[in-house]
Scaffold this motif. Structure first.
Motif, mmCIF file in Angstrom:
data_model
loop_
_atom_site.group_PDB
_atom_site.id
_atom_site.type_symbol
_atom_site.label_atom_id
_atom_site.label_comp_id
_atom_site.label_asym_id
_atom_site.label_seq_id
_atom_site.Cartn_x
_atom_site.Cartn_y
_atom_site.Cartn_z
ATOM 1 N N MET A 15 0.706 -1.222 0.156
ATOM 2 C CA MET A 15 -0.065 -0.046 0.133
ATOM 3 C C MET A 15 0.974 1.327 -0.156
ATOM 4 N N ARG A 16 1.785 1.286 0.714
ATOM 5 C CA ARG A 16 2.699 2.584 0.808
ATOM 6 C C ARG A 16 3.408 2.822 -0.430
ATOM 7 N N GLU A 17 3.887 1.687 -1.212
ATOM 8 C CA GLU A 17 4.702 1.819 -2.467
ATOM 9 C C GLU A 17 3.761 2.354 -3.327
ATOM 10 N N THR A 18 2.528 1.670 -3.580
ATOM 11 C CA THR A 18 1.784 1.775 -4.767
ATOM 12 C C THR A 18 0.816 3.100 -4.652
ATOM 13 N N LEU A 19 0.109 3.441 -3.321
ATOM 14 C CA LEU A 19 -0.332 4.717 -3.411
ATOM 15 C C LEU A 19 0.886 5.827 -3.173
ATOM 16 N N GLY A 20 1.849 5.638 -2.933
ATOM 17 C CA GLY A 20 3.147 6.519 -3.068
ATOM 18 C C GLY A 20 3.316 6.872 -4.369
ATOM 19 N N ASN A 75 -1.405 5.834 8.785
ATOM 20 C CA ASN A 75 -1.275 4.550 8.276
ATOM 21 C C ASN A 75 -2.846 3.824 8.083
ATOM 22 N N ASP A 76 -3.571 4.103 9.146
ATOM 23 C CA ASP A 76 -4.880 3.531 9.088
ATOM 24 C C ASP A 76 -5.763 4.310 7.726
ATOM 25 N N LEU A 77 -5.417 5.210 7.305
ATOM 26 C CA LEU A 77 -6.088 6.105 6.146
ATOM 27 C C LEU A 77 -5.454 5.457 5.067
ATOM 28 N N PHE A 78 -4.333 5.267 4.979
ATOM 29 C CA PHE A 78 -3.596 4.434 3.762
ATOM 30 C C PHE A 78 -4.402 3.204 3.697
ATOM 31 N N ASP A 79 -4.628 2.375 4.715
ATOM 32 C CA ASP A 79 -5.140 1.131 4.705
ATOM 33 C C ASP A 79 -6.525 1.016 4.013
ATOM 34 N N ARG A 80 -7.338 2.104 4.664
ATOM 35 C CA ARG A 80 -8.449 1.971 4.380
ATOM 36 C C ARG A 80 -8.629 2.336 2.765
ATOM 37 N N PHE A 81 -7.930 3.401 2.293
ATOM 38 C CA PHE A 81 -7.793 3.684 0.801
ATOM 39 C C PHE A 81 -7.330 2.415 0.253
ATOM 40 N N TRP A 82 -6.446 1.685 0.488
ATOM 41 C CA TRP A 82 -6.039 0.663 0.171
ATOM 42 C C TRP A 82 -7.072 -0.591 -0.215
ATOM 43 N N THR A 83 -7.565 -0.621 0.890
ATOM 44 C CA THR A 83 -8.615 -1.608 0.906
ATOM 45 C C THR A 83 -9.659 -1.205 -0.060
ATOM 46 N N GLU A 84 -10.232 -0.095 -0.235
ATOM 47 C CA GLU A 84 -11.079 0.450 -1.058
ATOM 48 C C GLU A 84 -10.401 0.103 -2.547
ATOM 49 N N GLY A 86 0.326 -6.801 7.644
ATOM 50 C CA GLY A 86 0.649 -5.521 6.710
ATOM 51 C C GLY A 86 0.937 -4.464 7.810
ATOM 52 N N PRO A 87 1.338 -3.189 7.075
ATOM 53 C CA PRO A 87 1.862 -1.939 7.858
ATOM 54 C C PRO A 87 0.976 -1.522 9.128
ATOM 55 N N THR A 88 -0.464 -1.650 8.937
ATOM 56 C CA THR A 88 -1.277 -1.077 9.929
ATOM 57 C C THR A 88 -1.078 -1.698 11.331
ATOM 58 N N ARG A 89 -0.846 -3.097 11.232
ATOM 59 C CA ARG A 89 -0.703 -4.127 12.615
ATOM 60 C C ARG A 89 -1.891 -3.615 13.392
ATOM 61 N N ALA A 90 -3.133 -3.676 12.650
ATOM 62 C CA ALA A 90 -4.358 -3.467 13.457
ATOM 63 C C ALA A 90 -5.019 -4.658 13.935
ATOM 64 N N TRP A 91 -4.151 -5.285 14.892
ATOM 65 C CA TRP A 91 -4.576 -6.700 15.382
ATOM 66 C C TRP A 91 -6.005 -6.815 15.871
ATOM 67 N N GLY A 92 -6.340 -5.750 16.551
ATOM 68 C CA GLY A 92 -7.785 -5.450 16.900
ATOM 69 C C GLY A 92 -8.832 -6.036 16.005
#
Lengths: 342, 384, 307
Positions: free
Chosen positions: A163-168, A329-338, C267-273
């Protein structure tokens, strides 16, 4: 039961092991039998190599206490910061090292580990575009090539499953930093990537090789280490480092706090810092060394390989991916999931 | 070979249209013959039994009629129609299986309604006919049970109702009572007989139980090793067996192998290898010239006497065993010539004979059946 | 029974001692019999599940960071459209591949159980299970070479004069891959079920006038329903949690629940919860499927014992 949450944040206990054996936990292709045999001949220490294929797997294993046997790890740049924060890496005693001054100047004081306090840079590389000349209209020079030719390249593109590389990449195309924490910029990058999404065949970090060799794929975003190996296999393939800059990554040598055999770990690091040893390894394994003294010993055709050692102006426009705060990080992850479930 | 059978069987009483006819039917399983050349006619409204030991081909015969098997040779006709190309589901017959074969995922009601629903009868008709069928087998209260909640006898009744409700031209019953205990079997035999009378349709029953066949049937075909040995009424089969197999299989008998030596005017003379001479009533069907024969004497036809009696056949021997059976006394008599005869005496309150008591066993010449010794016998069509 | 019910018991004669003192009591037998498996279940199933449950109840719990209080935040997060879409896709993949397996598997199992030549039957069944002996990763990877634009399938299409198709990196490829992966399980279970089918019931139905189609739908299907249910649920469960096939064959829009969970843990978030909450939902879905399986399993044993 209440203890389990504490366990998640408590570093594993230090182990103790056989002083004549060194367990290292590394990426594939960073060591070979020749290197290990030379080390054993020199020191009498047997080396056992285990391979990981993602930083996160290595990190989780160390965190969970499953890596107590290892005295040497090969974490990537931003992972060093995280692991230092987690108390997983020992401080490096520079007085026990010989040849640290041989490092290229860019790695004398890296942002991910100021003063190389907890790690020693080993190998570095870029992220770029691997393409098959036969099935690509023109030759890409920058990331924007993907957007400009998205119809011609439709479903013949793979991007890294990272996600970091590709959104990057999208951030870079928009002129932002890989390490931005501005939600608006991250969302804009998501929007930019979303434009390209219908034309992307898959997000893959590995497994695109056969397809690009067969011409089923035109362009794959790839790490330089993987891509250069493929270009040597087939002359139709070429690797470009985007002109507007890319992400620079560094894989390092580090000693975990749980290391059972610290002495051997220092011997390993010193061994790899030796210019002749590093030079021989690079010639065989073809990675980009961070060791200036070793670099200077390399033959011209390797030193002048722009793909392996891009010119300074490209390096200046590039940046390393850094550890960012949890909310971003969470924001990246959410958009990555989207993106990956669009 | 046909002349070697002493055809004494009178024409069956039933006359009428033929419901089921087998013509030269042969069935092989992987080259193993199961049925070898059956010719058979079963008349409308008849209660017809196929009787024989296990493996004789009787169930195969029934399955050939039902359409579950195709004959290797020959043809099956039902109500005059050749069934050669007609699959089981289009034949006007219904079967009651030995295993009941109830559909355990359906209620009793749905089991019985199955055939009618397949024929797409209107729902109210289905309902009525199912109720009628349940009433007929006295299972009205069990319509909503699942088959696995029923006893063996109840399952049997449901299986009967499921077949009957379709009003088939011919009911096929494959050892339907085989799995029931003796008392229930007797009771169901009475019910089967009653049902047959009420419905007036043809029943074909396959059984290995000779008593069941004798008590229920209008006619019986006795099968042996894939062939029919004899077809006839129960009394034909019992009193006038045409082969040693039939004589032996139906009821008890004493079989004496011997040689027909000649005729003494009204009686024939048979001599066994041990030298025993047996006199048999002369009969027009029996060729008087010498040939090997078997003599069959039913145990109940033999009498015992301590004094020398006046009889056509009279032999001296000793009591070898005695069994008290309530209505009868079962004795063995070892003859001086070596043979042992089984004798069944009616219990008239007489004293039981002691073991080893010398006795005369005797019977009349007309109480003896003379059978051809040449086996197996082909069947000389049992039809009129 | 004199043996120790606990293999890891510290005192070697503990079991016999227990047997001596408590032997007359009725519960000893069952306890000794169930003890080892109960302990196993407790250690390897109950405790880990409870741990996951606990972690899932700590909103925003991350590896390497201090934990907050308990709450349902992780579960509420699942209700966001993007995650519901991921769940929906996982369900669609699982349902689709289940139906595909049933449609493809039933004729095969039927042929194997009721029509194939008897002496060859066991060999044929083994031939069908054989693919299970190779790694699922390899099997999925093999499909990329079949489905890719210049792959086997499109080459075949070219020879037949048909237009080239995009197979790889589509949901179709995922369905094909999942169906292929789990077809042997379906065939095996249906085969076991069809082999037990009482063919006399089919004769009885024919005798009552049912043609082959009617016999199939009114007898064969209801009679093998426990097997059909078992096969479907097993494939569904396996497909729901599958990681490899959607990753290798699914393309850019193939995020499913197991990959999402993977991303939360590794993954990088490590959101285990959040990852644990997703895991709990998956565990719940699978448990539900297993409960259905057991219910149908019970029914089949009831009908078996009644025969």
């Amino acid at each position: 039961m209440a203890n389990c949450r504490q366990n998640l944040t408590r570093p594993p206990v230090t182990g103790s092991g056989d002083p004549n054996t060194l367990h290292i936990y590394t990426w594939a292709n960073y060591s070979d039998d020749g290197l290990i045999a030379a080390f054993t001949e020199r020191t009498g220490i047997r080396v056992v190599v285990d391979i990981f294929d993602s930083n996160e797997i290595m990190q989780t294993k160390m965190r969970a206490g499953g890596g107590a046997a290892y005295s040497i790890l090969y974490p990537s740049d931003y992972v060093v910061s995280e692991m230092v924060g987690d108390g997983l890496l020992s401080a490096i005693d520079h007085s026990r090292l010989v040849g640290l001054e041989n490092l290229k100047k860019q790695w004398q004081n890296p942002t991910y580990d100021p003063g190389n306090a907890h790690s020693v840079p080993f190998n570095w590389g870029t992220t770029g575009l691997l393409y098959n000349r036969d099935v690509t209209p023109g030759s890409p020079e920058d990331w924007i090539f993907l957007w400009d030719n998205q119809d011609a390249l439709s479903r013949r593109i793979t991007l890294l499953d990272d996600m970091r590389e590709t959104l990057g990449v999208a951030l870079k195309v928009l002129g932002y930093s890989y390490n931005t924490t501005d939600p608006a910029q991250i969302e804009a990058a998501y929007g930019k990537l979303r434009e390209l999404q219908p034309h992307i065949a898959a997000f893959k970090t590995t497994g695109f090789e056969n397809e690009i060799l067969a011409g089923d794929l035109s362009i794959s975003m790839a790490y330089s280490s993987d891509a250069i190996a493929l270009t040597l296999e087939d002359e139709r393939l070429d690797y470009v480092i985007p002109a507007s800059g890319t992400s620079l990554w560094t894989d390092t040598l580090a000693i975990p706090t749980s290391a059972p055999n610290v002495d051997a770990a220092y011997q390993w690091i010193n061994f790899l810092l030796e210019p002749e040893v590093a030079k021989a390894a690079v010639e065989r394994l073809l990675f980009a060394t961070a060791n200036q003294a070793a670099f200077d010993l390399l033959p011209d055709e390797i030193r002048n390989n722009d793909q392996l050692y891009p010119p300074d102006e490209v390096l200046d426009r590039s940046e390393g991916i850094q550890s960012i705060d949890t909310a971003s990080n969470d924001l990246f992850d959410r958009f990555w999931t989207e993106i990956t479930s669009a | 070979m046909a002349q070697t059978v002493y055809s004494t069987t009178p024409a069956p009483a039933t006359e009428g249209s033929v419901d089921v006819e087998l013509r030269g039917v042969v069935k092989h399983f992987d080259d193993e013959p199961a049925v070898q050349g059956l010719d058979l006619r079963i008349y409308q409204g008849e209660f017809f039994s196929i009787l024989g030991p296990s493996g004789c081909g009787k169930t195969t015969t029934l399955r050939l009629i039902a359409g579950f098997e195709t004959p290797t040779e020959g043809e099956v006709l039902i109500q005059g129609v050749n069934m050669g190309r007609i699959p089981a589901h289009r034949r006007p017959v219904n079967t009651v299986f030995q295993s009941y074969a109830l559909f355990d995922h359906m209620t009793v009601r749905d089991n019985i309604a199955f055939g009618l629903k397949i024929k797409r009868l209107p729902a109210n008709q289905v309902r009525e006919r199912v109720l009628d069928a349940l009433r007929l087998v006295r299972m009205e209260g069990f319509a909503d049970r699942m088959p696995n909640q029923l006893s063996g006898g109840q399952k049997q009744r449901v299986a009967l109702a499921r077949a009957l409700v379709n009003r088939p031209a011919v009911m096929l019953l494959d050892e339907p009572l085989g799995a029931l205990d003796l008392k229930l079997r007797k009771q169901m035999q009475v019910e089967l007989s009653t049902l047959h009378r009420q419905l007036g349709i043809t029943f074909i029953l396959v059984t290995h139980d000779q008593e069941e066949a004798l008590s229920l049937s209008d006619r019986i075909a006795v099968m042996n090793a894939g062939r029919i040995d004899q077809i006839g009424t129960p009394s034909d089969i019992y009193d006038r067996p045409t082969t040693p197999f039939v004589a032996d299989f139906i009821g008890d008998t004493n079989l004496l192998h011997g040689h027909l030596e000649g005729s003494d005017g009204t009686v024939l003379r048979v001599v066994t290898p041990s030298g025993l001479k047996v006199l048999v009533q002369q009969h027009p069907e029996i060729p008087p010239e010498p040939h090997p024969v078997v003599v069959s004497v039913r145990p109940e036809k033999i009498r015992l006497s301590a004094d020398f009696p006046t009889a056509d056949n009279c032999y001296h021997g000793q009591i070898s065993h005695v069994m008290y059976l309530g209505t009868h006394i079962h004795c063995g008599v070892r003859l001086s010539s070596g043979e042992t005869l089984t004798v069944l005496l009616a219990n008239r309150g007489q004293a039981l004979p002691d073991l080893d008591t010398p006795m005369y066993a005797y019977w009349a010449a007309e109480d003896v059946r003379l059978l051809s010794a040449e086996l197996p016998l082909p069947v000389s069509a049992g039809n009129p | 029974m004199a043996e120790s019910p606990l293999p890891s018991s510290p005192a070697p004669d503990w079991g016999s001692h227990l047997a001596q003192t408590l032997a007359p009591q009725r519960w000893l037998g069952p306890v000794a019999m169930l003890g080892p498996s109960g302990l196993w279940l407790f250690l390897l199933l109950v405790i880990p599940t409870l741990l996951i449950l606990e972690i899932s109840l700590v909103p925003g719990l991350r590896l390497g960071q201090p934990a907050g209080g308990y709450g349902l935040g992780n579960y509420l997060q699942i209700l966001e459209p993007v995650y519901l879409r991921v769940m929906g896709r996982s369900l669609a993949f699982a349902l689709g591949s289940t139906l595909l397996c049933l449609g493809l598997g039933f004729p095969v199992a039927y042929w194997l159980a009721l029509m194939s030549p008897k002496p060859w039957r066991n060999l044929l069944v083994v031939a069908f299970i054989l693919p299970l002996w190779t790694s699922s990763l390899l099997r999925a990877y093999a499909w990329t070479t079949i489905l890719r634009p210049s792959g086997v399938l499109n080459t075949l299409f070219g020879v037949l004069g048909l237009p080239s198709q995009t197979w790889l990196n589509t949901p179709t490829a995922v369905l094909i891959g999942l169906a292929y992966s789990f077809l042997p399980y379906m065939v095996l279970i249906l085969y076991a079920s069809l082999e037990k089918l009482d063919t006399r019931l089919l004769e009885a139905a024919a005798d009552l006038g049912a043609n082959p189609q009617q016999r199939f739908w009114k007898i064969t299907v209801p009679q093998t329903l426990p097997g059909i249910a078992a096969g479907c649920l097993l494939v569904f469960i396996a497909a729901l949690g599958d990681f490899v096939v959607p990753t290798l064959l699914g393309g850019a829009s193939s995020m499913n629940i197991s990959r999402l969970i993977y991303n939360q843990f590794l993954g990088p978030t490590r959101a285990w919860g959040f990852g644990s909450a997703l895991s709990m939902v998956l565990i719940l879905a699978v448990s539900l499927a297993i409960a259905l399986l057991l219910k149908y399993g019970d029914r089949s044993t009831v009908t078996e014992t009644s025969q």
